[in-house]
Design a protein around this motif. Structure first.
Motif, short mmCIF file in Angstrom:
data_model
loop_
_atom_site.label_atom_id
_atom_site.label_comp_id
_atom_site.label_asym_id
_atom_site.label_seq_id
_atom_site.Cartn_x
_atom_site.Cartn_y
_atom_site.Cartn_z
N THR A 89 0.85 -1.18 0.00
CA THR A 89 0.00 0.00 0.00
C THR A 89 0.89 1.24 0.00
O THR A 89 1.85 1.31 0.77
N LEU A 90 0.59 2.19 -0.87
CA LEU A 90 1.32 3.45 -0.89
C LEU A 90 0.37 4.55 -0.41
O LEU A 90 -0.65 4.83 -1.03
N ALA A 91 0.72 5.13 0.73
CA ALA A 91 -0.08 6.23 1.29
C ALA A 91 0.53 7.55 0.84
O ALA A 91 1.71 7.83 1.12
N THR A 92 -0.26 8.35 0.15
CA THR A 92 0.21 9.65 -0.34
C THR A 92 -1.00 10.53 -0.64
O THR A 92 -2.13 10.20 -0.25
N HIS A 93 -0.79 11.64 -1.31
CA HIS A 93 -1.85 12.62 -1.52
C HIS A 93 -2.81 12.18 -2.63
O HIS A 93 -2.45 11.43 -3.53
N ASP A 94 -4.03 12.72 -2.57
CA ASP A 94 -5.07 12.35 -3.54
C ASP A 94 -4.62 12.56 -4.98
O ASP A 94 -5.01 11.80 -5.87
N ALA A 95 -3.82 13.59 -5.23
CA ALA A 95 -3.43 13.91 -6.60
C ALA A 95 -2.69 12.77 -7.28
O ALA A 95 -2.69 12.66 -8.51
N THR A 121 -2.10 -0.64 -3.77
CA THR A 121 -3.25 -0.13 -3.04
C THR A 121 -2.97 1.30 -2.62
O THR A 121 -1.85 1.64 -2.21
N PHE A 122 -3.97 2.15 -2.74
CA PHE A 122 -3.82 3.56 -2.39
C PHE A 122 -4.50 3.86 -1.06
O PHE A 122 -5.61 3.40 -0.80
N ARG A 123 -3.81 4.62 -0.20
CA ARG A 123 -4.42 5.21 0.97
C ARG A 123 -4.08 6.69 0.99
O ARG A 123 -2.98 7.09 0.63
N ARG A 124 -5.05 7.45 1.46
CA ARG A 124 -4.94 8.90 1.37
C ARG A 124 -4.12 9.49 2.51
O ARG A 124 -4.31 9.14 3.67
#
Length: 422
Positions: free
Chosen positions: A33-39, A50-53
């Motif tokens: 999972t890579l947690a980063t900004h919505d952009a 997997t994306f987390r905000r």
């Protein structure tokens, strides 16, 4: 599958390299999972992660790769410190939300590491630093945010220690809030930093020793492993308009400033077109956050304006690249084997610009503030002529690219993760 949370915050260049790392780990059988900004959600999901905000607007306020200016900063820099502290405070809560009870390993960028240490402590899991810039004090060079000028070995180390204390101050409020939320006893950022250092916390640095050799006075556990490249699809191609432009004449020059120079696109576009024509070369302008464009330059048929295009696909077709010298763009230019015209703006950019010039693959840096008026046009045109006609820089750039081709930075991360998980 082992569950890994990778955290990165900031501009595109602060985040994109971690998509390549994440894709490599996923190919090795990890749940990443890579947690980063919505952009950057589309970028993360395209890489199969997997994306987390993470909250906070990277265009508004961010620390420079987890670093901060010295305490002697002028008022303008102090205001930047206040904005960065607000960014960090918001970021801390987002990281706590992103790390769940199933996370087995934390991978932390330089910006997120001072917050991630508390998450690792609260969840009782290992962590690994993945830094795009060097942070540990050394006699070999001064901290990256102080520019490329050495203060001597003692001076460099002293300023390096000072920069860490400034980072501690920057993260102080967020640390108090985050530790209280996680149910941890109070501890200052300096205390936590000293603990991690005493434990020889491992940090891998995603740049090449071709550009910056590992300092001999660094402790064990601080390693330089080679660049991490942004992920792009194996069958990705340049847009048809770009392919047609490249085929229509000699190799052009790229000009782009990434996340820098917001709102100066019209002025910079006109200046760039004038410099390109004075040097007698074609150009490709990348709009970036500045909104750089040739639209306001009359008869700019020899200049193409583009949006986001993978540097790995575009740069090898160019005669030279003009950019702000963020860590990622610096590496992309080296990888392509083409000379650079450095135009650093702030943060770590003067440092990398100086490294490129010292390596013989770039012209002398042109500070962004000097890129104004007729003098700015003349300076940029002269540098373009130097970069596109001098064989020495081309030869050194191709040699650097050959060395980078032998490195496997993402593979080194995969090996380090396997060691931590066994």
């Amino acid at each position: 599958m082992p569950r890994i949370l990778l955290t990165a915050a900031g501009s595109y260049g602060d985040v994109a390299p971690y998509t390549g790392v994440g894709a490599r780990l996923r190919a090795a059988g990890h749940d990443v999972t890579l947690a980063t900004h919505d952009a950057y959600e589309p970028l993360v999901r395209a890489a199969g992660l997997t994306f987390r905000r993470l909250p906070a607007d990277p265009r508004g306020r961010r620390p420079a790769d987890g670093t901060a200016p010295p305490e002697s900063a002028p008022p303008g820099r102090r205001a930047m410190m206040r904005r960065a502290a607000a960014f960090v405070e918001e970021l801390g809560g987002g990281m706590a939300d992103a790390a769940d009870d199933g996370t087995e390993l934390l991978l932390l960028s330089a910006t997120t590491a001072p917050l991630g240490h508390h998450l690792a402590e609260a969840h009782g899991i290992p962590s690994l630093g993945l830094f795009l810039v060097p942070q540990a004090p050394t006699g070999d060079f001064a901290p990256v945010v102080s520019g490329g000028r050495s203060l001597g070995r003692r001076g460099n180390r002293a300023l390096g220690r000072l920069s860490l204390r400034v980072i501690d101050r920057l993260y102080a409020g967020a640390t108090r809030t985050l530790r209280a939320r996680l149910g941890l006893p109070p501890a200052t950022p300096a205390t936590v930093r000293r603990r991690t250092e005493a434990a020889r916390w491992p940090v891998l640095h995603g740049f090449s020793e071709t550009l910056l050799p590992r300092p001999a006075d660094w402790r064990a556990g601080l390693d330089v492993v080679g660049n991490w490249w942004p992920w792009h699809s194996p069958d990705a191609q340049l847009p048809p308009a770009v392919r047609d432009f490249l085929a229509a004449g000699p190799p052009p020059v790229f000009i782009g400033f990434g996340s820098m120079a917001g709102g100066e696109g019209e002025r910079l576009g006109e200046l760039a077109v004038r410099a390109l024509r004075r040097a007698g070369v074609r150009g490709i302008l990348q709009s970036g956050w500045a909104g750089l464009s040739a639209a306001h330059a009359p008869g700019a048929d020899d200049v193409l304006t583009i949006g986001e295009v993978p540097h790995a696909l575009l740069f090898p077709h160019l005669a030279a690249v003009v950019h702000h010298c963020g860590a990622g763009t610096t590496a992309a230019g080296l990888r392509a084997g083409v000379p650079t015209v450095p135009v650093p703006v702030t943060a770590d950019q003067p440092f990398w610009a100086a490294r490129l010039a010292a390596s013989g693959v770039a012209t002398a840096p042109i500070p962004f503030a000097q890129l104004t008026g007729e003098t700015g046009v003349a300076r940029l045109a002269h540098a373009l002529t130097q970069a596109t006609t001098g064989p020495e820089r081309h030869t050194r750039a191709r040699a650097a690219a050959a060395r980078l081709a032998t490195e496997d930075g993402a593979g080194a991360v995969a090996e380090a993760v396997d060691r931590l998980m066994t």
